[in-house]
Design an enzyme around this catalytic site. Structure first.
Site, PDB file in Angstrom:
ATOM      1  CD  GLU A  87      -1.208  -0.568   3.645  1.00 32.18           C
ATOM      2  OE1 GLU A  87      -2.013  -1.505   3.518  1.00 32.18           O
ATOM      3  OE2 GLU A  87      -1.151   0.164   4.624  1.00 32.18           O
ATOM      4  CB  CYS A 113       3.340   7.323   3.026  1.00 34.57           C
ATOM      5  SG  CYS A 113       3.907   6.049   4.127  1.00 34.57           S
ATOM      6  CB  CYS A 120       8.515  -5.390   7.827  1.00 35.71           C
ATOM      7  SG  CYS A 120       9.987  -4.562   8.466  1.00 35.71           S
ATOM      8  CB  CYS A 124       8.157  -2.971  15.339  1.00 35.12           C
ATOM      9  SG  CYS A 124       9.712  -2.417  14.620  1.00 35.12           S
ATOM     10  CB  CYS A 127       4.696  -2.469  13.164  1.00 35.89           C
ATOM     11  SG  CYS A 127       4.561  -2.226  11.384  1.00 35.89           S
ATOM     12  CB  SER A 202      11.208   6.262   7.638  1.00 34.65           C
ATOM     13  OG  SER A 202      10.906   5.890   8.965  1.00 34.65           O
ATOM     14  CB  SER A 225      11.264   4.279  13.538  1.00 38.43           C
ATOM     15  OG  SER A 225      10.574   4.724  12.395  1.00 38.43           O
ATOM     16  CB  CYS A 344       2.551   1.197   7.701  1.00 39.62           C
ATOM     17  SG  CYS A 344       3.196   2.838   7.686  1.00 39.62           S
TER      18      CYS A 344
END
Ligand code: SAH
Ligand code: SF4
Length: 353
Positions: A87, A113, A120, A124, A127, A202, A225, A344
């Protein structure tokens, strides 16, 4: 398999295609006129068009879903050729302003963005992207195409101010090569001409890669971050902190070449009763001492199944006030697109469950 033509910088393309000046024309067709087929490229000879058609493709992504938020942000879900989805979010930062006679006083300002991986690896705990694990890296062309589609669909032409943030799904420094290449393609003067100082990468803090990126001296902005000011809490929130602790990140940032008019952005995701106390603000202040920095406080955006909560606005303001009154630049990020779950990974999650 055919290569994606957006995977190549103009320089690379001019080596692949003869004669080299054709690369400039092709770039213009793709990035200014949004061509979706080589047949559209009217000033190319027929033989070259045929050659291009047999070796390259132009559309690596398709729009699956678009969601509009009442605050003007617009979220896109894209399908890649292998069926995976990623996305991107278009944020309208400033509306167009007009003089009394109707002439444009200030152009609209946009930020897009974009994603750089499907999922990923960093994992985290707060997230949503991390929850679905890691599928694969995006290619440079797949990263570039997110911006090309959004510019085309929203008629954002070259004279509009558009900033790019690599803050969608994925960890940019874990896909450094494709991210760097996409950045070069974005800034290509004969293409979209989005200057490096309009791009922000980022990262969750892969210190060694921050150093590597710094040495490339691309002119892009850096966002870290951070989210926590002591290693114990940061390890709980971001397991990567075991490999790269806070000190290693700060040391890497100190070496990073920063544009003289810019600051390194430190993102601090504020989670209720986890890191929203003034003692943390105090530590943050001393941690950033000596760095040309700005802090972006982000409201944690809750989703189903998370243990974390959105902080109270009162605590956010107190945190900000502590920092700004001591001379640190600090903004609170409006939770843009909250009604369309713009943080996200959240649109994809809605689609898949
Ligand atoms: N992997 C990179 C870039 C993508 S994440 C990084 O971590 O920096 C981009 C930002 O989205 C991060 O700052 C992250 O903290 C934030 N984010 C993730 N989940 C969120 C949530 N639920 N609410 C608000 N922000 C979130
Ligand atoms: Fe990856 Fe960034 Fe999400 Fe962490 S916050 S899991 S690094 S996308």
């Amino acid at each position: 398999m055919k290569a994606n033509i957006q995977d190549f910088t103009k320089e690379e393309l001019s080596k692949l295609i003869k004669p080299p000046f054709r690369a400039k024309q092709i770039y213009s067709w793709i990035y200014h006129k949004y061509a979706i087929s080589f047949d559209d490229m009217k000033n190319l000879p027929k033989a070259l068009k045929e050659e291009l058609k047999s070796s390259y493709e132009i559309e690596p992504l398709k729009i699956v879903k678009v969601e509009d938020s009442i605050d003007g942000s617009r979220k896109y879900l894209f399908r890649l050729n292998d069926g995976n989805t990623v996305e991107a979010v278009l944020l309208l930062m400033k509306k167009e302003q007009y003089h009394k006679d109707g002439a444009i006083k200030h152009q609209a300002k946009y930020t897009v963005c974009i994603s750089c991986q499907v999922g990923c690896k960093v994992g985290c705990s707060f997230c949503l992207t991390a929850k679905s694990g890691f599928m694969r890296d995006l290619t440079a062309g797949e990263i570039v195409e997110q911006i090309r589609i959004i510019k085309r669909e929203n008629r954002i032409d070259a004279n509009r101010r558009l900033n790019i943030v690599y803050m969608g799904m994925g960890e940019p420094l874990d896909n450094l090569e494709a991210v760097v290449k996409s950045s070069k393609i974005f800034s290509e003067p004969d293409g979209m001409a989005i200057a490096p100082h309009r791009q922000t990468i980022s990262t969750s803090g892969l210190s060694s890669k921050i150093k590597k990126l710094g040495k490339m001296d691309l002119g892009v902005n850096l966002a870290i971050s951070l989210h926590a000011v002591d290693d114990e809490l940061r390890e709980r929130l971001m397991p990567i902190n075991k490999a790269y602790n806070i000190k290693s990140i700060i040391d890497a940032v100190k070496e990073f070449p920063i544009n003289s008019r810019k600051r390194v952005m430190f993102e601090y995701l504020v989670i209720k009763d986890v890191n929203d106390d003034i003692a943390s603000a105090k530590k943050l202040l001393s941690l950033l001492n000596g760095i040309k920095s700005k802090v972006n406080l982000i409201y944690f955006n809750p989703y189903g199944g998370t243990e974390y909560k959105r902080p109270n606005p009162k605590d956010m303001l107190a945190f900000q006030e502590y920092l700004t009154s001591r001379g640190l630049h600090c903004t609170i990020r409006e939770s843009k697109g909250l009604d369309i779950s713009a943080a996200c990974g959240q649109l994809r999650d809605n689609e898949e469950h």
